[in-house]
Each structure stands twice: as C-alpha cells, then as structure tokens.
Scaffold this motif. Structure first.
Motif, short mmCIF file in Angstrom:
data_model
loop_
_atom_site.label_atom_id
_atom_site.label_comp_id
_atom_site.label_asym_id
_atom_site.label_seq_id
_atom_site.Cartn_x
_atom_site.Cartn_y
_atom_site.Cartn_z
N PHE A 254 0.85 -1.19 0.00
CA PHE A 254 0.00 0.00 0.00
C PHE A 254 0.89 1.24 0.00
N GLY A 255 0.76 2.03 -1.04
CA GLY A 255 1.56 3.26 -1.15
C GLY A 255 0.66 4.48 -1.19
N ILE A 256 0.95 5.45 -0.33
CA ILE A 256 0.25 6.75 -0.34
C ILE A 256 1.29 7.78 -0.77
N VAL A 257 1.07 8.41 -1.91
CA VAL A 257 2.04 9.34 -2.48
C VAL A 257 1.60 10.78 -2.20
N ASP A 258 2.38 11.50 -1.41
CA ASP A 258 2.12 12.91 -1.15
C ASP A 258 2.69 13.74 -2.30
N ILE A 418 0.28 -3.04 -4.97
CA ILE A 418 -0.98 -3.78 -4.94
C ILE A 418 -2.14 -2.81 -4.75
N ARG A 419 -1.95 -1.80 -3.91
CA ARG A 419 -2.91 -0.69 -3.85
C ARG A 419 -2.14 0.61 -3.78
N LEU A 420 -2.52 1.54 -4.64
CA LEU A 420 -1.84 2.83 -4.73
C LEU A 420 -2.86 3.94 -4.56
N SER A 421 -2.47 5.00 -3.87
CA SER A 421 -3.31 6.19 -3.75
C SER A 421 -2.39 7.40 -3.66
N GLY A 422 -2.97 8.57 -3.74
CA GLY A 422 -2.15 9.78 -3.70
C GLY A 422 -2.94 10.97 -3.23
N MET A 423 -2.22 12.04 -2.88
CA MET A 423 -2.86 13.27 -2.45
C MET A 423 -2.01 14.45 -2.90
N THR A 424 -2.69 15.52 -3.25
CA THR A 424 -2.00 16.72 -3.71
C THR A 424 -2.98 17.88 -3.67
N GLY A 425 -2.46 19.08 -3.87
CA GLY A 425 -3.33 20.25 -3.94
C GLY A 425 -3.72 20.60 -5.35
N THR A 426 -3.04 19.98 -6.34
CA THR A 426 -3.26 20.36 -7.74
C THR A 426 -3.20 19.11 -8.61
N ALA A 427 -4.36 18.60 -8.99
CA ALA A 427 -4.37 17.39 -9.81
C ALA A 427 -5.37 17.45 -10.96
#
Length: 666
Positions: A254-258, A418-427
C-alpha cells in the motif's frame, strides 16, 4: 488487500503487482468504457458523495470512545485489528477504525481529524488520488488509511518529495502510531543498508520517491540471477536467509504518495537509473577536445537547436566539419558515431544546460537542480558523459563516468503497488493522464473553511528590467509601507538571485531560499508570515511546510504571493498561489511576468513577438490576449512534456524486453 493472485508478479522476491502491458484490444475497450462512456456520465455522479458515509460511520463511535481510558482504547484497537484481518475493509469497520485513530490523535498529538479529512482518508483507502487545497491537512489525513491498513498487517509506504518532510512527518505522527501499537520508520538519503531494512520493516514507513525507487532497483540488482521461480522454490526448501539479507523492502503493498502530481507527472519525465562508477582514463582530454570542437561550430549551419524539446542535432555540414577536425586523431575520434555523439553532448553541455538553472556549482562540484522542486540532487549525475563535459566546462574536478546497472520509470514502479493512492493540492489538470497511466480517479475534497484568497489580474511587462522594477515597487509598498508578509516565487536559482539583487538595491531586507541556501528551508518558510517579512524562493517554496500568519499580518490582509514567471504547467502556478490564504486565512496573489520569459519565448515565440511589436507601437493589448498567450504557451509545454513521458515508458518497456533475452531484465 484484495487482489487476484493472477495479478501478482511471478518470480519476484516479495509481493507486488505484475506490470503487464495491456493488449491493443484491451486498450481500445478501456478507452471506450472509461474515456467516452465514463466522460458522458461524469457530470451525473459526484465522486465525493460516494465517500461521505464514512463520516456517519465514524461519528457513531465517537461518544463511546471519548469516555474510555487509554487502556480501554488499546483493547478496542486489538479487537479492530483482528476484525480487519478477517473481514477486510468494510465501510462500517473502517469507520470504527477511523474513529479510533481520530480519538488517539486528539490524545497524542493534540489534533482531531476534520470531517473533510475523514472523507479524504477514505478516498485514499479506496485507491483514489484526493485533491485537497493547500493547508487542508493532507499529512494528518493520511494517518487514517495508513493506520487502518497497517493494523490489518500490511506494510504501508508514505511517499513524499524530500527527506525533510519524510523525517518531519514520521517524527510528528510517531506518538499517534505507537499509541495504536504500530511502529514507524523513515528512510532518508545516506542511510546504511541495515538501517533502511529496519525502517522498511516498520508498520508504516515514510520515505522519498527517489529513495524508494533506488532501493527497489538495488533489490532487483542484488537478486538479478536468483529471482526465477526455480530459485525461489529451492531457497524456500533449504530455508536460506541470504535472500532476506540482500533485500531492504518487504513488498509493494500500500503506497500513499504525497504531492502526487509532482511525482507522477513532473518527475516522471526522467527515468531512474542505478549506476556504478567506471574508470576515468583519458576522459578529461576527450572532454576538453570535444568542447573545443563544439565551440567552433556555428548554430544553424553545423547544428540545429530545438529549445522546446531541449535537444539539438548535427547537420550534414556539421558532421563533415567534425570529421575534418578529428582527422589524424586516435581513440574515440577515429569512430564516426562515437565522435559525433561526443560533440553533440558537448554542444548540449554548452547550449542547453545553464549554471544556476539546471545545475549549481557548490564546493567545486557540479550538482544537478531538480527543475520541478528547485532542490539540489546530490549524488545524481547525467549519463553518457554529459556530466563530465559540464564539469570540464565549469573547470571542476572530473568524476568517474557511470555505467548503468538498472533503470525504471516512476510510471512502471508505482503501478506495481498492490494498492496505490495519492494526495496533492493540484491534480485536476492532469486527471486524465493520471487515470490512464496509474489507474487512479481524482476526487476533489471540499474545503473545511471557505477560501478568502484574492487574485489580482496579471501584469505583463515588456522587459525583465521593467518586471524587476515593478516587483521591487510592489514589495516596497506592501511589506515596507503596509507591514504585510510577501512571498516571491521564481523558476530558477539565477532568477531568484536577480530579484534578490533588485531588492538589495532598494535596501529591502529579505530572505533568499534556493538550491544554494536550502539547509534552513523549513525555518525560512515557516517565518514567511511575519510582519514586513519578504521571502524570495524557487519552486521549492517549502512545500508541505505551513506558513503561519502573525495576527497583525492577518489583520492587514495576510500573505501576498508574487509569481514572477509562469511555469510550464498551470499546476505549479496554482501551487505557489496556494501558499497564501490557507485554512480560511486572508491572503492575496498576483503574477508579474515578462514577455521575454522562457515559457513565452520557447513555447509561443511567434505570438509573443507579435504582441511585443504591438506594445512597441503603443497599440493597447487587451488582457484576454495575454491570457490567451499564457494558455497557448503552457498548453504547448505540457503537450511536449506529456509526449516525453509516454516515450519514456515505451523505451523502458522496450529495454526490458530486450534485456529479458539476456536474463537481466531491468
């Protein structure tokens, strides 16, 4: 992590998703289903509405948990841990887990998750890329899915853009995770292998995208000849521990990409290459000869430059000229292909790579500047002799040439989670590419408080000198006279130093933050909200660091942000503007740019020259024309960068297929 076993990669030392290139008919079907049909129904459904029930599920447990003792709360955590393993991530159970994390956060770190952060956390858990405005608390929102997945027993990677943020976030959230019975690690540059292995063995690991990528490549190189299904079976039979000692990662679960847009898009133009040093030999003499030959060539006659593509090519006349110059010389100069490539690289070093823009010289060493973040990348080097040519050009000590051991692109690396997600202010500007490449839907999370940002109309100057004068005037009025805080954003080290010189000429005190002065970055940015404080910064601008306003500054209108040059992407412009008016604070922003800025001259040169002639003839130019110019320049730039990213993935796949015949793979 629910995943069909057929989707797992075969012959890998730890679990990860198989990176298979879809067949042509699959790509057509996906385009029809998600591109045409999906777009038609896009406006009929609200992706946030699907996530909102988590607020009610979480609130249902709040009163009961609030009156519990710490020990009783930990018993609840143990109970949830067992149920997560048995039942998976059902919304009611996730709501209970989120409630435990929220209550633990209020007791340990003094922060309580807002409802919008619960929505964002649920989106991350569901494998979405959540867009949260700057200052809305992405760091604490990420603790919700990270703790939930870690309690279920899966390793979690929280991936960010620099070492400072990785260490800071791990340190600030450590008490929360430990209260829940979870361990926390941080991986930063320069860590020994044993410490890296311990950090990745933690329940939750904070790391940077580059460190993660190179650790993954090192694992692949370490087991290059021992990763087939046969080797795996034999080692399991004999219970060998050697494999564990060779590896640092435990798997890509599980990866959370900032700052996901920066990593997925901006940094994805360059493949990651793991290399080793080779002997220098007569490298300096060859580089000096190549630079001497290159300096005698004439642009337009011997070579053509494409600034938009950052490339150049020799003409037939240029090849003949190089052949004449190399006549009688031995070694590399006796090979037509080798000498032409060497001189082409020398021309690139002279014409396409500029000091204080693409690199800086610190302590006699050439250090690359990451164009997307403005930070120095120590221990990184350009390939195919380019780095050594730039070192000779700058009269620095020559480093050894590097030999490629393994390479991968971010596109292929992150698709292996296997599971990827991300967060940002501009997407939102790149939502379609992120969906196409990484399979992530972008969800815009509502603000916790209404925004008070005031955006002024852009001011376009004809010359850089006029731009510097107006910027200095603006700072003089806002900071010196009115006592407001001002943040000035630039694209390069050289541009930041020009503005610094203009402010010094006016006697205006200010802080300068660029790749040469990045040691105290967090402190400099954190103080940017003080009265009459002026901060000049490159793209780094302390992403992830809060600018807290002094009450007197808030009363005068808050932080004022000045953008001095449009970037190739509108997203980066929005990131800079997002530094002001955070979390409902007052603030304002404006763009003061010049027609001679690179983005206009390189990507919309004809239109820029036409507008400059109209201005020179004193013909008034409407604001909408300048806005059209900006749109055209940034559209062209983003289109070219997108093409480069697509070509990188294709080249990476092609190399992987070719190397597979030799048994090497990546």
């Amino acid at each position: 992590m629910e995943l069909d076993h057929r989707e797992l990669a075969v012959g890998r030392p730890y679990p990860e998703r198989a990176d298979r290139e879809p067949a042509v008919h699959d790509r057509v079907a996906e385009y029809l289903a998600k591109g045409l049909i999906g777009r038609a129904f896009e406006g009929l459904r609200d992706p946030v509405r699907v996530l909102m029930p988590i607020v009610e599920y979480t609130a249902a447990h709040e009163n009961a948990l609030r009156i519990m003792s710490d020990e009783e709360l930990r018993v609840q955590v143990s109970s949830v841990r067992a149920k997560l393993r048995n039942s998976g991530f059902t919304p009611p159970l996730v709501g209970r887990c989120f409630a435990l994390v929220r209550e633990a956060a209020s007791r340990t770190i003094g922060q309580r998750h807002y409802d919008v952060q619960l929505i964002a956390g649920f989106g991350l858990l569901k494998g979405r890329l959540v867009e949260m405005a700057t200052g809305e608390g992405k760091t604490i929102a990420a603790t919700l899915p990270a703790a939930t997945v870690a309690l279920a027993g899966y390793p979690v990677h929280l991936i960010t853009v620099n070492d400072y943020l990785a260490q800071r976030d791990a340190g600030e959230m450590r008490a929360l995770y430990e209260f829940l019975g979870l361990s926390v690690g941080a991986v930063v540059q320069g860590m020994p292998k044993a410490d890296r292995r311990r950090a990745y063995a933690s329940s939750v690991t904070y790391c940077t995208n580059k460190e993660l990528a190179f650790d993954y490549l090192r694992d692949r190189v370490a087991l290059a000849h021992r990763s087939t299904s046969l080797h795996l079976s034999l080692e399991r039979l004999r219970g060998s521990l050697q494999r564990d000692e060779d590896l640092v990662l435990r798997g890509l679960y599980f990866g959370i990409v900032d700052e996901a847009d920066s990593i997925f898009i901006d940094e994805a133009r360059t493949p990651l290459i793991l290399s080793s040093s080779t002997g220098a030999g007569e490298e300096r003499l060859q580089c000096e000869q190549a630079l001497e030959f290159a300096s005698g060539l004439v642009a337009g006659e011997h070579y053509e430059i494409d600034l938009a593509e950052r490339s150049l090519a020799l003409t037939k006349e240029g090849r003949r000229e190089i052949g004449g110059l190399a006549e009688g010389l031995q070694g590399v100069w006796s090979s037509i292909r080798a000498r032409e490539e060497l001189v082409t690289q020398a021309l690139s070093a002279m014409m396409l790579f500029n000091r204080d823009q693409h690199y800086v010289v610190i302590d006699g060493k050439v250090q690359i500047v990451d164009e997307s973040t403005g930070r120095v990348m120590p221990d990184r080097s350009w390939e195919r002799g380019l780095h050594q040519l730039i070192e000779v050009k700058e009269d620095c000590e020559l480093t050894e040439r590097r030999e490629t051991l393994a390479r991968i692109t971010y596109q292929r690396l992150f698709r292996r989670y296997i599971r990827l997600s991300g967060m940002t202010g501009t997407a939102r500007e790149v939502a379609r590419e992120i969906k196409s490449v990484y399979g992530l839907d972008v969800v815009r999370i509502p603000l916790n408080r209404p925004s008070q940002r005031r955006v002024a109309s852009p001011l376009v100057c004809t010359t850089p000198a006029e731009k510097l004068r107006i910027i200095a005037d603006r700072v003089d009025r806002l900071a010196v006279a009115e006592g407001r805080a001002v943040l000035i954003g630039t694209r390069s080290v050289g541009a930041s130093e020009e503005i610094s010189a203009a402010l010094n000429a006016r006697g205006i005190a200010h802080a300068l933050l660029n790749a040469k002065q990045d040691q105290d970055e967090a402190e400099v940015v954190a103080r940017a909200g003080e009265p009459a404080r002026v901060t000049v910064a490159t793209n780094m601008a302390g992403r992830g660091t809060d600018i807290r306003l002094d009450p007197s500054v808030a009363a005068r209108g808050g932080l004022h942000v000045i953008l001095t040059e449009y970037h190739d992407s509108r997203r980066v412009d929005r990131q800079l503007f997002g530094r002001c008016a955070r979390q409902g604070d007052p603030g304002s922003c404006e763009a003061i740019v010049s027609l001679q800025d690179d983005v206009f001259m390189i990507h919309a040169g004809s239109m820029t020259r036409l507008i400059a002639r109209l201005v020179g003839s004193r013909i008034p130019v409407p604001l909408r024309v300048y806005k059209s110019l900006r749109w055209l320049a940034q559209f062209q730039a983003e289109r070219r960068h997108g093409y480069v990213r697509v070509q990188n993935v294709k080249l990476d796949r092609r190399l992987d297929r070719v190397l597979a015949f030799s048994g090497r793979g990546e």
